[in-house]
Scaffold this motif. Structure first.
Motif, PDB file in Angstrom:
ATOM      1  N   LEU A   1       0.830  -1.250  -0.117  1.00 16.60           N
ATOM      2  CA  LEU A   1      -0.095   0.006   0.107  1.00 16.60           C
ATOM      3  C   LEU A   1       0.974   1.424  -0.080  1.00 16.60           C
ATOM      4  O   LEU A   1       0.587   2.236  -0.692  1.00 16.60           O
ATOM      5  N   ASP A   2       2.180   1.321   0.672  1.00 15.22           N
ATOM      6  CA  ASP A   2       2.891   2.469   0.745  1.00 15.22           C
ATOM      7  C   ASP A   2       3.555   2.821  -0.677  1.00 15.22           C
ATOM      8  O   ASP A   2       3.992   3.889  -0.919  1.00 15.22           O
ATOM      9  N   ALA A   3       3.791   1.619  -1.412  1.00 12.65           N
ATOM     10  CA  ALA A   3       4.392   1.801  -2.720  1.00 12.65           C
ATOM     11  C   ALA A   3       3.703   2.184  -3.564  1.00 12.65           C
ATOM     12  O   ALA A   3       4.052   2.748  -4.620  1.00 12.65           O
ATOM     13  N   ALA A   4       2.364   1.879  -3.576  1.00 13.49           N
ATOM     14  CA  ALA A   4       1.200   2.008  -4.609  1.00 13.49           C
ATOM     15  C   ALA A   4       0.959   3.328  -4.657  1.00 13.49           C
ATOM     16  O   ALA A   4       0.993   4.133  -3.929  1.00 13.49           O
ATOM     17  N   ASP A   5       0.467   3.753  -6.000  1.00 12.55           N
ATOM     18  CA  ASP A   5       0.082   5.385  -6.336  1.00 12.55           C
ATOM     19  C   ASP A   5      -1.231   5.507  -5.445  1.00 12.55           C
ATOM     20  O   ASP A   5      -1.648   6.689  -5.182  1.00 12.55           O
ATOM     21  N   MET A   6      -2.158   4.564  -5.329  1.00 15.48           N
ATOM     22  CA  MET A   6      -3.266   4.562  -4.675  1.00 15.48           C
ATOM     23  C   MET A   6      -3.499   3.602  -3.755  1.00 15.48           C
ATOM     24  O   MET A   6      -3.185   2.317  -4.114  1.00 15.48           O
ATOM     25  N   ALA A   7      -3.955   3.682  -2.493  1.00 12.23           N
ATOM     26  CA  ALA A   7      -3.931   2.513  -1.420  1.00 12.23           C
ATOM     27  C   ALA A   7      -5.558   2.457  -1.297  1.00 12.23           C
ATOM     28  O   ALA A   7      -6.438   3.272  -0.844  1.00 12.23           O
ATOM     29  N   LEU A   8      -6.009   0.967  -1.215  1.00 10.40           N
ATOM     30  CA  LEU A   8      -7.440   0.805  -0.485  1.00 10.40           C
ATOM     31  C   LEU A   8      -7.362  -0.309   0.452  1.00 10.40           C
ATOM     32  O   LEU A   8      -6.619  -1.304   0.327  1.00 10.40           O
ATOM     33  N   VAL A   9      -7.981  -0.165   1.533  1.00  8.49           N
ATOM     34  CA  VAL A   9      -7.703  -1.236   2.575  1.00  8.49           C
ATOM     35  C   VAL A   9      -9.081  -1.686   2.742  1.00  8.49           C
ATOM     36  O   VAL A   9     -10.092  -1.243   2.742  1.00  8.49           O
ATOM     37  N   GLY A  10      -9.017  -3.197   2.512  1.00  8.64           N
ATOM     38  CA  GLY A  10     -10.176  -4.127   2.591  1.00  8.64           C
ATOM     39  C   GLY A  10      -9.647  -5.444   2.523  1.00  8.64           C
ATOM     40  O   GLY A  10      -8.479  -5.680   2.005  1.00  8.64           O
ATOM     41  N   ALA A  11     -10.579  -6.325   2.643  1.00  9.71           N
ATOM     42  CA  ALA A  11     -10.267  -7.753   2.351  1.00  9.71           C
ATOM     43  C   ALA A  11     -10.575  -8.224   0.981  1.00  9.71           C
ATOM     44  O   ALA A  11     -11.399  -7.527   0.146  1.00  9.71           O
ATOM     45  N   ALA A  12      -9.703  -9.387   0.567  1.00  9.06           N
ATOM     46  CA  ALA A  12      -9.841  -9.781  -0.705  1.00  9.06           C
ATOM     47  C   ALA A  12     -11.120 -10.376  -1.081  1.00  9.06           C
ATOM     48  O   ALA A  12     -11.648 -10.683  -2.045  1.00  9.06           O
ATOM     49  N   HIS A  13     -11.750 -10.824   0.038  1.00 10.01           N
ATOM     50  CA  HIS A  13     -13.110 -11.519  -0.069  1.00 10.01           C
ATOM     51  C   HIS A  13     -14.379 -10.273   0.239  1.00 10.01           C
ATOM     52  O   HIS A  13     -15.466 -10.930   0.306  1.00 10.01           O
ATOM     53  N   ASP A  14     -14.107  -9.066   0.356  1.00 13.87           N
ATOM     54  CA  ASP A  14     -15.088  -7.989   0.559  1.00 13.87           C
ATOM     55  C   ASP A  14     -15.555  -7.733  -0.880  1.00 13.87           C
ATOM     56  O   ASP A  14     -14.879  -6.875  -1.506  1.00 13.87           O
ATOM     57  N   PRO A  15     -16.543  -7.780  -1.256  1.00 11.18           N
ATOM     58  CA  PRO A  15     -17.335  -7.477  -2.495  1.00 11.18           C
ATOM     59  C   PRO A  15     -17.299  -5.684  -2.712  1.00 11.18           C
ATOM     60  O   PRO A  15     -17.041  -5.313  -3.857  1.00 11.18           O
ATOM     61  N   ALA A  16     -17.584  -5.274  -1.663  1.00  9.05           N
ATOM     62  CA  ALA A  16     -17.536  -3.616  -1.579  1.00  9.05           C
ATOM     63  C   ALA A  16     -16.194  -3.139  -2.021  1.00  9.05           C
ATOM     64  O   ALA A  16     -16.003  -2.150  -2.838  1.00  9.05           O
ATOM     65  N   ALA A  17     -15.159  -3.710  -1.355  1.00 11.24           N
ATOM     66  CA  ALA A  17     -13.690  -3.295  -1.635  1.00 11.24           C
ATOM     67  C   ALA A  17     -13.300  -3.732  -3.108  1.00 11.24           C
ATOM     68  O   ALA A  17     -12.800  -2.847  -3.648  1.00 11.24           O
TER      69      ALA A  17
END
Length: 375
Positions: free
Chosen positions: A46-62
């Protein structure tokens, strides 16, 4: 046919950690912007990415948030919600598809897939109730290992059965979830091979010999020992599996081999893996670049071994020794990761395995304990 995607596209990555971090680095080198979805806001990817999204891989909303901003998406966490991801993305966004996840997320379905291809796999049986264990042992035999059908649950949920008394202890595990019972090999030689696939193009990268301790990778070695026949059989198996997977990108296959040179397919996994990190310094091409080239519809080069070498992942208790060797070994190739990473870095030592083993032993900290077979 995979659509050609120009530099400047937004690469969406599901999952964090070292693998996602390395993919972000290579994506930037290829001119892509990156957005990472990871569950921990302190994740290094997340720190390295241009944009960070916090959420689980099994979360449809994320996953929906990721799909809104990404040109093309890949998953570095095989526990992603495959159904949600397929629903929320277009075929152009998700060139890898999700079919491979039906193989890699479920141990039983993985065995069935390999069985259907006539792959040589260890004896196994599905176990749902305590009475199933006794029946399964009759066909699989001792020793055997009981593993949750769902991958990603953790090695703490596995149980090695060596004698009838162990079967009683196994009954308690079945209250939580179904399992697969698989024959167990003591001290096999282990291999991994990375395959890149894009449409009808299949590139099998050099075979890596892997060394594990307590389920953790200790070393990756190229070239792998075992002889030409073994290496050619691994490459043949890799091509057959690739031809039967509806998938674009890099995936890997792991193998066991017994002392009698009997080869078994161990498992299949999507995306680049830690064992493939040895290929960049020894071939000049990374598995991450091959993965991205496939996803972006760029041509895939052949990858050949340029020089032999051994890569060791570096963990927290290796820090002092690694810093010492960094100051006195100019030919050792070190890479260090940002703070809070699961690993502190990695080191590649070039040369044949026997000479590397001697060099490591001289450090009084690092060791290369591997099974060598005849070449």
């Amino acid at each position: 046919m995979t659509e050609f995607i120009r530099p400047g596209a937004v690469l969406g990555i599901v999952g964090g950690g070292i693998l996602a971090f390395r993919l972000v680095e290579v994506a930037k080198q290829l001119g892509c912007n990156t957005v990472v979805l990871a569950p921990d806001e302190g994740d290094i990817a997340l720190d390295a990415a241009d944009m960070a999204l916090v959420g689980a891989a099994h979360d449809p909303a994320a996953l929906a948030r990721l799909a809104e901003v990404a040109t093309v998406i890949t998953y570095m966490d095989e526990n992603v919600d495959a159904a949600a991801l397929a629903t929320l993305t277009t075929a152009r966004q998700l060139p890898s598809g999700v079919d491979i996840l039906s193989v890699t997320q479920d141990r039983y379905l993985e065995k069935v897939f390999l069985d259907d291809l006539n792959m040589n796999i260890l004896p196994y049986a599905q176990v749902v109730t305590p009475s199933d264990i006794t029946k399964a042992i009759e066909s699989v035999g001792f020793p055997a290992i009981l593993k949750p059908i769902q991958k990603g649950v953790g090695v703490g949920s596995q149980l090695l059965l060596r004698q009838p008394a162990d079967v009683e202890r196994a009954a308690n595990l079945l209250a939580a979830r179904p399992y697969v019972l698989e024959a167990w090999l003591d001290h096999p030689t282990e291999y991994a091979v990375t395959v890149a696939k894009s449409d009808t193009t299949i590139r099998v990268m050099p075979v890596v010999q892997t060394v594990f301790a307590a389920h953790a990778l200790q070393a990756s070695v190229v070239p792998a020992s075992g002889g030409r026949a073994v290496i050619e059989e691994i490459a043949r198996v890799a091509r057959v599996i690739a031809e039967h997977l509806d998938y674009t990108g890099v995936f890997g296959i792991e193998f066991f081999m017994t002392a009698s040179l009997t080869l078994y397919v161990k498992r299949v996994f999507p995306g680049p893996q830690l064992n493939g990190h040895v290929l960049l310094p020894t071939t000049g091409t990374s598995t991450y670049e091959m993965h991205l080239r496939a996803l972006l519809g760029w041509p895939l080069p052949n990858v050949t071994l340029v020089r032999p070498g051994v890569l060791l992942p570096l963990r927290a208790d290796d820090r002092a020794a690694a810093l010492t060797q960094l100051q006195i070994k100019p030919d050792w190739q070190f890479q260090f990761y940002p703070a809070n990473a699961p690993l502190i870095g990695q080191v590649t030592i070039f040369g044949a395995a026997a000479s590397v083993r001697q060099a490591l032993a001289a450090t009084d900290h690092f060791h290369l304990e591997m099974t060598e077979t005849l070449n």
